[in-house]
Design a protein around this motif. Structure first.
Motif, PDB file in Angstrom:
ATOM      1  N   MET A  67      -2.974  -1.703  -3.982  1.00  0.00           N
ATOM      2  CA  MET A  67      -3.679  -2.420  -2.986  1.00  0.00           C
ATOM      3  C   MET A  67      -4.360  -3.530  -3.660  1.00  0.00           C
ATOM      4  O   MET A  67      -4.209  -3.785  -4.830  1.00  0.00           O
ATOM      5  CB  MET A  67      -5.271  -1.452  -2.596  1.00  0.00           C
ATOM      6  N   THR A  86      -3.488   2.863  -6.419  1.00  0.00           N
ATOM      7  CA  THR A  86      -4.313   3.611  -5.559  1.00  0.00           C
ATOM      8  C   THR A  86      -4.417   5.002  -5.991  1.00  0.00           C
ATOM      9  O   THR A  86      -5.175   5.790  -5.807  1.00  0.00           O
ATOM     10  CB  THR A  86      -3.735   3.648  -3.990  1.00  0.00           C
ATOM     11  N   LYS A  87      -3.155   5.554  -7.010  1.00  0.00           N
ATOM     12  CA  LYS A  87      -3.372   6.810  -7.177  1.00  0.00           C
ATOM     13  C   LYS A  87      -4.386   7.016  -8.479  1.00  0.00           C
ATOM     14  O   LYS A  87      -5.076   8.066  -8.653  1.00  0.00           O
ATOM     15  CB  LYS A  87      -1.994   7.352  -7.724  1.00  0.00           C
ATOM     16  N   ASN A 145      -6.692   4.749  -9.178  1.00  0.00           N
ATOM     17  CA  ASN A 145      -8.108   3.906  -8.569  1.00  0.00           C
ATOM     18  C   ASN A 145      -8.232   2.829  -9.755  1.00  0.00           C
ATOM     19  O   ASN A 145      -9.486   2.817 -10.117  1.00  0.00           O
ATOM     20  CB  ASN A 145      -8.937   4.859  -8.137  1.00  0.00           C
ATOM     21  N   GLU A 187       0.751  -1.355  -0.099  1.00  0.00           N
ATOM     22  CA  GLU A 187       0.150  -0.245   0.179  1.00  0.00           C
ATOM     23  C   GLU A 187       1.012   1.322   0.116  1.00  0.00           C
ATOM     24  O   GLU A 187       0.728   2.221  -0.728  1.00  0.00           O
ATOM     25  CB  GLU A 187      -0.906   0.176   1.094  1.00  0.00           C
TER      26      GLU A 187
END
Length: 132
Positions: free
Chosen positions: A54, A114-115, A117, A49
């Protein structure tokens, strides 16, 4: 394929009034197995993470065979099913101390940037560790 085995003692709060493990807790045992599988390769969810990746579960299958009970020590065998791409797939076997098969299962987790998504490929550092 690469596998890990870890032991978990069934806690009272994981059982119903009859001392049998509540069915949803098997998914938690599988998660413990996955986490320990990653640790064996020097990785962690926290570290992934921090790197911007993720791993949400997108599929979970559990086949119940026999009951796990309060205070049993259960062994979770977590096996990588195939080399990861944009997802990673694990098979599980849960057995008690008498080596009785309690459950089998399978999970598929997607790699998510995560940046953005958005789905992404398996990180190179994980592939490198798996190929050793």
């Amino acid at each position: 394929m690469k596998f890990n085995e870890t032991k978990i003692r069934v806690r009272y709060g994981e059982t119903d009034k009859m001392g049998v493990v509540y069915h949803a807790n098997y998914a938690i045992y599988f998660e413990v197995g996955r986490t320990e599988w990653l640790r064996e390769f020097g990785l962690s969810y926290r570290g992934m993470e921090a790197e911007g990746v993720m791993l949400p579960v997108v599929s979970l299958t559990i086949n119940y065979k026999n009951s796990a009970r309060y205070d049993d020590v259960v062994k979770v065998k977590t096996t990588l099913r195939k080399m990861p791409t944009a997802s990673i797939e694990f098979d599980y076997e849960l057995r008690n101390e008498a080596d009785v098969l309690l459950a089998t299962g399978n999970t598929i987790l997607a790699f998510i940037d995560t940046k953005k998504n958005r789905p992404t490929r398996c990180p190179k550092y994980l592939l490198d560790k798996l190929q050793n």
